[in-house]
Design a protein around this motif. Structure first.
Motif, short mmCIF file in Angstrom:
data_model
loop_
_atom_site.label_atom_id
_atom_site.label_comp_id
_atom_site.label_asym_id
_atom_site.label_seq_id
_atom_site.Cartn_x
_atom_site.Cartn_y
_atom_site.Cartn_z
N ASN A 86 0.87 -1.28 0.07
CA ASN A 86 -0.19 -0.06 -0.06
C ASN A 86 1.12 1.17 -0.11
OD1 ASN A 86 -2.42 -1.53 0.05
ND2 ASN A 86 -2.73 -1.30 2.13
N SER A 87 2.20 1.41 -0.03
CA SER A 87 3.08 2.29 0.15
C SER A 87 3.59 2.60 -1.32
CB SER A 87 4.11 2.14 0.92
OG SER A 87 3.77 1.71 2.19
N VAL A 88 3.38 4.07 -1.56
CA VAL A 88 3.72 4.67 -2.82
C VAL A 88 5.19 4.61 -3.01
CG1 VAL A 88 2.97 6.50 -4.52
CG2 VAL A 88 1.21 5.63 -2.84
N LEU A 89 5.81 5.27 -2.09
CA LEU A 89 7.07 5.61 -1.88
C LEU A 89 7.53 4.80 -0.75
CD1 LEU A 89 7.61 9.19 -2.95
CD2 LEU A 89 8.50 7.24 -4.12
N ALA A 90 8.86 4.20 -0.85
CA ALA A 90 9.79 4.12 0.33
C ALA A 90 11.03 4.85 0.46
CB ALA A 90 9.95 2.62 0.35
N TRP A 91 11.65 4.88 1.49
CA TRP A 91 13.12 5.60 1.60
C TRP A 91 14.10 4.71 2.18
CZ3 TRP A 91 12.58 10.57 -0.40
CH2 TRP A 91 11.32 10.95 -0.45
N LEU A 92 15.11 4.68 1.07
CA LEU A 92 16.16 3.96 1.67
C LEU A 92 17.19 4.67 2.03
CD1 LEU A 92 17.37 0.68 1.43
CD2 LEU A 92 18.44 1.58 -0.72
N ALA A 93 17.90 4.44 3.34
CA ALA A 93 18.88 5.20 3.87
C ALA A 93 20.15 4.16 4.00
CB ALA A 93 18.64 5.45 5.36
N THR A 94 21.32 4.90 3.43
CA THR A 94 22.44 4.05 3.26
C THR A 94 23.71 5.12 3.89
OG1 THR A 94 22.85 5.08 1.14
CG2 THR A 94 21.90 2.81 1.15
N VAL A 95 24.77 4.75 3.99
CA VAL A 95 25.91 5.43 4.53
C VAL A 95 27.03 5.37 3.44
CG1 VAL A 95 27.35 5.90 6.54
CG2 VAL A 95 25.02 5.08 6.76
N ASP A 96 27.86 6.57 3.28
CA ASP A 96 29.05 6.59 2.28
C ASP A 96 30.18 6.23 3.22
OD1 ASP A 96 29.96 8.82 3.69
OD2 ASP A 96 29.51 10.01 1.96
N ALA A 97 31.46 6.37 2.61
CA ALA A 97 32.55 5.84 3.15
C ALA A 97 33.15 6.63 4.43
CB ALA A 97 33.65 5.78 2.19
#
Length: 164
Positions: A13-24
């Motif tokens: 049912n979610s239109v968008l999701a948010w992906l969190a990552t971390v850089d070096a």
């Protein structure tokens, strides 16, 4: 960790999701994801979320350095969702698993997007997300919450077709 039926429904049912990552250097990156779906493996276990890399070079670059990620998805009308944490496996089109893992995502794209990779988030931890109104107004029913959200977003419910 397997996804519950409720978690699967919220993701659908979610239109968008948010992906969190971390850089070096430890800087976070949060990126919207439009094409994602619960992934059920050939053994029938739903313990991962497949996310399409359509235009996510920063997310992919970060995941190559550190495969840990967090995906947040919210059903905007029910105002509930889940924060899912785990390790991501990057699956390229040349990988043997790509056809199987990308099947559901390709159906969602309707052929409109090129899926560069599948980011397969293997679920390790899940936390529920709830709008503050759940705490402020616990007496409200889900139907009231949905009606208020639809009004706030200017959305009219679709009436089911009548058959004569």
């Amino acid at each position: 960790m397997n996804l519950s039926d409720e978690m699967v429904q919220v993701l659908r049912n979610s239109v968008l999701a948010w992906l969190a990552t971390v850089d070096a250097d430890g800087w976070p990156n949060v990126s919207p994801k439009e094409i994602f779906a619960p992934y059920t493996d050939p053994a029938g276990i739903t313990a991962a979320i497949a996310i399409a890399d359509i235009a996510s070079p920063i997310s992919v670059s970060n995941l190559r350095i550190n495969p840990r990620a967090c995906l947040s998805a919210v059903d905007i009308f029910r105002q509930v969702g889940y924060k899912v944490q785990g390790h991501v496996r990057i699956i390229a089109p040349c990988d043997a698993a790509f056809t199987e893992v990308s099947r559901g995502l390709l159906e969602l794209t309707g052929g409109q997007y090129l899926v560069r990779h599948v980011l397969l988030l293997e679920v390790e931890q899940v936390r529920r997300i709830m709008a503050p109104s759940y705490h402020l107004f616990p007496e409200r029913s889900e139907a009231q919450r949905v009606a208020q959200a639809m009004q706030a977003y200017g959305v009219q419910p679709v009436e089911p077709p009548t058959h004569s």
